[in-house]
Scaffold this motif. Structure first.
Motif, PDB file in Angstrom:
ATOM      1  N   GLY A 376       0.883  -1.243  -0.058  1.00 29.30           N
ATOM      2  CA  GLY A 376       0.152  -0.048   0.129  1.00 29.30           C
ATOM      3  C   GLY A 376       0.684   1.352   0.101  1.00 29.30           C
ATOM      4  O   GLY A 376       1.769   1.397   0.589  1.00 29.30           O
ATOM      5  N   ARG A 377       0.230   2.172  -0.646  1.00 24.98           N
ATOM      6  CA  ARG A 377       0.963   3.472  -0.680  1.00 24.98           C
ATOM      7  C   ARG A 377      -0.101   4.730  -0.823  1.00 24.98           C
ATOM      8  O   ARG A 377      -1.114   4.345  -1.353  1.00 24.98           O
ATOM      9  CB  ARG A 377       1.790   3.537  -2.035  1.00 24.98           C
ATOM     10  CG  ARG A 377       3.032   2.669  -2.059  1.00 24.98           C
ATOM     11  CD  ARG A 377       3.572   2.454  -3.258  1.00 24.98           C
ATOM     12  NE  ARG A 377       4.912   1.785  -3.293  1.00 24.98           N
ATOM     13  CZ  ARG A 377       4.898   0.312  -3.701  1.00 24.98           C
ATOM     14  NH1 ARG A 377       3.612  -0.101  -3.983  1.00 24.98           N
ATOM     15  NH2 ARG A 377       5.838  -0.201  -3.657  1.00 24.98           N
ATOM     16  N   GLY A 378       0.147   5.800  -0.098  1.00 28.37           N
ATOM     17  CA  GLY A 378      -0.729   7.048  -0.350  1.00 28.37           C
ATOM     18  C   GLY A 378      -1.392   7.133   0.917  1.00 28.37           C
ATOM     19  O   GLY A 378      -1.492   6.139   1.973  1.00 28.37           O
ATOM     20  N   ALA A 379      -2.446   7.935   0.740  1.00 27.86           N
ATOM     21  CA  ALA A 379      -3.207   8.311   2.152  1.00 27.86           C
ATOM     22  C   ALA A 379      -4.314   7.217   2.562  1.00 27.86           C
ATOM     23  O   ALA A 379      -4.673   6.914   3.763  1.00 27.86           O
ATOM     24  CB  ALA A 379      -4.218   9.535   1.904  1.00 27.86           C
ATOM     25  N   LEU A 380      -4.733   6.329   1.480  1.00 25.22           N
ATOM     26  CA  LEU A 380      -5.572   5.101   1.904  1.00 25.22           C
ATOM     27  C   LEU A 380      -4.525   3.855   1.698  1.00 25.22           C
ATOM     28  O   LEU A 380      -5.175   2.794   1.729  1.00 25.22           O
ATOM     29  CB  LEU A 380      -6.568   5.062   0.894  1.00 25.22           C
ATOM     30  CG  LEU A 380      -7.540   5.866   1.260  1.00 25.22           C
ATOM     31  CD1 LEU A 380      -8.872   5.802   0.380  1.00 25.22           C
ATOM     32  CD2 LEU A 380      -8.308   6.065   2.839  1.00 25.22           C
ATOM     33  N   LEU A 381      -3.273   3.958   1.419  1.00 20.57           N
ATOM     34  CA  LEU A 381      -2.440   2.971   1.072  1.00 20.57           C
ATOM     35  C   LEU A 381      -2.992   1.847   0.139  1.00 20.57           C
ATOM     36  O   LEU A 381      -3.344   0.738   0.389  1.00 20.57           O
ATOM     37  CB  LEU A 381      -2.405   1.830   2.540  1.00 20.57           C
ATOM     38  CG  LEU A 381      -1.572   2.819   3.634  1.00 20.57           C
ATOM     39  CD1 LEU A 381      -1.239   1.862   4.808  1.00 20.57           C
ATOM     40  CD2 LEU A 381      -0.274   3.425   3.106  1.00 20.57           C
ATOM     41  N   THR A 382      -3.254   2.707  -1.092  1.00 25.05           N
ATOM     42  CA  THR A 382      -3.880   1.740  -2.223  1.00 25.05           C
ATOM     43  C   THR A 382      -2.861   0.486  -2.788  1.00 25.05           C
ATOM     44  O   THR A 382      -1.774   0.703  -2.631  1.00 25.05           O
ATOM     45  CB  THR A 382      -3.914   2.578  -3.476  1.00 25.05           C
ATOM     46  OG1 THR A 382      -4.718   3.711  -2.957  1.00 25.05           O
ATOM     47  CG2 THR A 382      -4.647   1.879  -4.373  1.00 25.05           C
ATOM     48  N   ARG A 383      -3.603  -0.658  -2.588  1.00 21.62           N
ATOM     49  CA  ARG A 383      -2.577  -1.864  -2.810  1.00 21.62           C
ATOM     50  C   ARG A 383      -3.076  -2.334  -3.906  1.00 21.62           C
ATOM     51  O   ARG A 383      -4.260  -2.542  -4.318  1.00 21.62           O
ATOM     52  CB  ARG A 383      -2.802  -2.943  -1.331  1.00 21.62           C
ATOM     53  CG  ARG A 383      -2.609  -2.084  -0.217  1.00 21.62           C
ATOM     54  CD  ARG A 383      -3.144  -2.950   1.163  1.00 21.62           C
ATOM     55  NE  ARG A 383      -2.877  -2.661   2.304  1.00 21.62           N
ATOM     56  CZ  ARG A 383      -3.525  -1.648   3.016  1.00 21.62           C
ATOM     57  NH1 ARG A 383      -4.535  -1.290   2.412  1.00 21.62           N
ATOM     58  NH2 ARG A 383      -3.065  -1.436   4.402  1.00 21.62           N
ATOM     59  N   GLY A 384      -2.179  -3.752  -4.506  1.00 20.12           N
ATOM     60  CA  GLY A 384      -2.639  -4.748  -5.334  1.00 20.12           C
ATOM     61  C   GLY A 384      -2.751  -4.212  -6.972  1.00 20.12           C
ATOM     62  O   GLY A 384      -2.604  -3.039  -7.028  1.00 20.12           O
ATOM     63  N   VAL A 385      -2.357  -5.154  -7.693  1.00 19.92           N
ATOM     64  CA  VAL A 385      -1.967  -4.880  -9.173  1.00 19.92           C
ATOM     65  C   VAL A 385      -3.452  -4.266  -9.998  1.00 19.92           C
ATOM     66  O   VAL A 385      -2.904  -3.678 -10.806  1.00 19.92           O
ATOM     67  CB  VAL A 385      -1.619  -6.021  -9.899  1.00 19.92           C
ATOM     68  CG1 VAL A 385      -0.296  -6.639  -9.281  1.00 19.92           C
ATOM     69  CG2 VAL A 385      -2.529  -7.159  -9.656  1.00 19.92           C
ATOM     70  N   CYS A 386      -4.481  -4.517  -9.443  1.00 18.58           N
ATOM     71  CA  CYS A 386      -5.716  -3.838  -9.895  1.00 18.58           C
ATOM     72  C   CYS A 386      -5.756  -2.397  -9.487  1.00 18.58           C
ATOM     73  O   CYS A 386      -5.831  -1.591 -10.525  1.00 18.58           O
ATOM     74  CB  CYS A 386      -6.997  -4.662  -9.410  1.00 18.58           C
ATOM     75  SG  CYS A 386      -8.326  -4.222 -10.085  1.00 18.58           S
ATOM     76  N   ASN A 387      -5.801  -2.189  -8.197  1.00 22.37           N
ATOM     77  CA  ASN A 387      -6.025  -0.821  -7.693  1.00 22.37           C
ATOM     78  C   ASN A 387      -4.812  -0.085  -8.357  1.00 22.37           C
ATOM     79  O   ASN A 387      -5.106   1.343  -8.717  1.00 22.37           O
ATOM     80  CB  ASN A 387      -6.192  -0.730  -6.640  1.00 22.37           C
ATOM     81  CG  ASN A 387      -7.249  -1.503  -5.874  1.00 22.37           C
ATOM     82  OD1 ASN A 387      -8.377  -1.489  -6.747  1.00 22.37           O
ATOM     83  ND2 ASN A 387      -7.266  -1.913  -4.697  1.00 22.37           N
ATOM     84  N   ILE A 388      -3.585  -0.455  -8.176  1.00 19.32           N
ATOM     85  CA  ILE A 388      -2.461   0.551  -8.832  1.00 19.32           C
ATOM     86  C   ILE A 388      -2.469   0.586 -10.319  1.00 19.32           C
ATOM     87  O   ILE A 388      -2.556   1.617 -11.051  1.00 19.32           O
ATOM     88  CB  ILE A 388      -1.218  -0.133  -8.238  1.00 19.32           C
ATOM     89  CG1 ILE A 388      -0.977  -0.045  -6.761  1.00 19.32           C
ATOM     90  CG2 ILE A 388       0.019   0.597  -9.025  1.00 19.32           C
ATOM     91  CD1 ILE A 388       0.297  -0.655  -5.965  1.00 19.32           C
TER      92      ILE A 388
END
Length: 602
Positions: A376-388
């Motif tokens: 995860g990265r960013g304010a919501l810790l966006t994770r995973g190959v789909c979301n990124i």
């Protein structure tokens, strides 16, 4: 809490009134933020009388309703007018100016000329009671420095009749639909900085977050919630709709309450290694924590146009880690190699020792970190190959390569996902990517009604919560609990995953703090309630973004990651919702999970 707020408000109002009497709200430093509330109309009267004594200016003249720039402030200050009465005075903040045409504070473009009412207009020495104030000249120099230059004061003051709010018998004209949500947020700047954008040191002392600042938050919110980023959806603020903008404030409160727990409190852009077993933290947690495998979280469609490709030779390390002074595992990392000889090891909390080359696995049996660069990265810790991958598609290089105008056309989030934290735009990216994930995955979440359960639609539930008086019950399926569950587990119902949301109670407490004490939304609801629930906005991509080619954006909601959480035996909807994270279970090999006691290595 309320008593503390009232005491601080009174102290601030007193400071504002003293400043206004001598310098007309031109403050040399940003240490004092002056906001005058409607409840302090006596202070407003005093302030506005001072303004009118020094300038040929009648605020909210002729019963005006709307936002109005205060002359002499270089468009840094404006106030709300309601049927000729001033209710709030607001400062835009460093580097921003109020744009009357758009109705909100924004950055000045390079070479842009700004026309702002000046402060050097003299009134007639003996004005007639029937005369209207002289028209104010306009200055258009973009090079003026609003923080150092003081306004020119009138040598012969004009003494108008005392300023007073309109009588209740006067007709109230409808306010224009501009500046509602953004203006309200700006008016709460001090409280947001003091209670939301706060991080904690190793000793538990609170300090202003360095990674998440108010200025970058507002810049990103302006883009993602007002101007748009070229897609047929955006962060729902309902900006400009005075009947519905309180829905947008509640939506923002839910977003911030989760961001506080995920990243702000730790002042980190990267996900931390926080999951342990008996004090041992697997370094392979970079592959996924809480039973997740981030590299396997694809978008799950037959023609997956979003997910990033997993490249085994990719190697990187998280740019940020735990707060200084905290005894914690090292930053997450990924590097090539799997199988014998490539075990990543673990960190021992009891001794603070890093044990390398030990076959110690994470929840899903991984003992290496090959291809595990999707934490995860960013304010919501966006994770995973789909979301990124969706970030790269809608905001980054992949969208630009397909002929679309994107916010970051040169940033390849799939080739280098750590760019969210290391880019020159990093502080803004931390907010922008999080607001995107919320817009694309949370706001558009929906499940269909089945024979065993009712359907669940985010926008319907948001409207239901607000229209019901914002009473959030202790029910496990309350609005904020369900929304937090969608973010963390990909499903809304209690029991839809074997693991409950981490720190769910704190997320709920943050949410109630923001809607009740910081935004004070219930006070806004004292006005007549809207007659209809909010609608999805906008229906067309904003005109600010120019589409270079005819390649269309996806016409339908894209599928969520296929990383299905382990579902319990409760009666839950059959089938996954369009935006649901469906975690594909990975059964670990029991022989790979070994209880070992190696000698600590130097």
């Amino acid at each position: 809490m309320r008593q503390h707020d009232r005491l601080r408000s009174l102290r601030r109002l007193r400071s504002c009134a003293m400043i206004a009497a001598t310098s007309y709200f031109i403050i040399g430093s940003s240490s004092t933020t002056c906001l005058v509330s409607a409840q302090r109309i006596d202070i407003i009267n005093s302030v506005m009388n001072e303004i009118m004594e020094k300038l040929c200016f009648t605020p909210c003249d002729n019963g005006y309703t709307g936002n109005e720039v205060i002359p002499g402030t270089k468009c840094q200050w404006y106030h709300y007018c309601t049927a000729g009465a001033t209710t709030n005075i607001v400062e835009c903040g460093d580097g921003l100016w109020y744009d009357p045409a758009k109705g909100y504070c924004r950055l000045q473009s390079q070479g842009e000329s700004i026309a702002c009412p000046a402060a050097d207009s003299k009134c007639p020495s003996t004005p007639s009671p029937t005369e209207s104030p002289a028209a104010l000249p306009i200055t258009s120099s973009p090079e003026e420095n609003p923080t150092t230059e003081q306004p020119t004061m009138i040598q012969t003051p004009y003494s108008p009749a005392p300023y007073s709010p309109p009588q209740t018998s006067q007709p109230i004209t409808e306010a224009p639909t501009i500046g509602t949500a953004i203006s309200h947020i700006e008016s709460k700047k001090e409280l947001i900085e003091e209670f939301v954008l706060v991080s904690y040191s190793a000793s538990g002392l609170a300090y202003p977050s360095k990674s998440y600042t108010y200025e970058k938050f507002m810049q990103s919110l302006q883009i993602m919630g007002v101007e748009g980023f070229g897609a047929d959806f955006q962060f729902n603020l309902f900006e400009g709709d005075r009947e519905k903008y309180h829905y947008g404030l509640v939506n923002l409160a839910a977003f911030l309450s989760n961001a506080m727990v995920e990243s702000i409190e730790y002042d980190t852009c990267d996900e931390l290694n926080w999951q342990d077993a008996s004090g041992r933290y697997a370094l392979s947690n970079s592959c996924g924590q809480e039973g997740r495998s981030y590299q396997d979280e694809t978008c799950g469609t037959d023609e997956d146009i979003f997910s990033c490709e997993v490249v085994p030779v990719m190697e990187m390390k998280a740019d940020s880690s735990a707060a200084p002074g905290v005894l914690a595992p090292p930053p997450l990392e990924c590097k090539p190699g799997s199988g014998d000889g490539y075990q990543s090891g673990y960190w021992d909390a009891s001794s603070g020792t890093l044990i390398r080359d030990a076959p110690y696995s994470n929840d899903v049996g991984r003992t290496d970190t090959e291809g595990c660069c999707w934490w995860g990265r960013g304010a919501l810790l966006t994770r995973g190959v789909c979301n990124i991958g969706k970030i790269n598609y809608y905001l980054g290089k992949r969208g630009a390569d397909l002929g679309r105008s994107t916010l970051y056309p040169k940033l390849d989030f799939c080739r280098y996902p750590e760019v969210t934290c290391t880019s020159a735009n990093g502080e803004q990216l931390r907010w922008t990517t999080a607001l995107f994930e919320w817009s694309e995955r949370i706001q558009r979440y929906e499940t269909l009604r089945t024979s065993t359960s009712d359907g669940w639609n985010f926008e319907d539930q948001l409207a239901k919560f607000v229209d019901g008086g914002m009473v959030d019950s202790d029910d496990s399926d309350s609005f904020i609990n369900s929304v937090s569950r969608i973010l963390s587990r990909g499903c809304h119902a209690s029991g839809c995953s074997e693991l409950e949301v981490r720190m769910l109670d704190r997320r709920r407490a943050n949410f109630l703090l923001i809607i009740n004490e910081i935004f004070d939304i219930k006070k806004l609801l004292e006005t007549p309630k809207p007659t209809s629930k909010p609608t999805r906005q906008p229906t067309q991509p904003p005109t600010r973004i120019t589409i270079k080619q005819s390649t269309p954006w996806p016409s339908q909601r894209s599928a969520g990651p296929t990383i299905k959480p382990v579902v319990s035996s409760l009666s839950l909807p059959v089938g996954s919702p369009p935006q649901q994270i469906t975690i594909r279970p990975i059964t670990p090999n029991p022989t790979e999970i070994q209880e070992i006691n190696p000698s600590p290595k130097e």
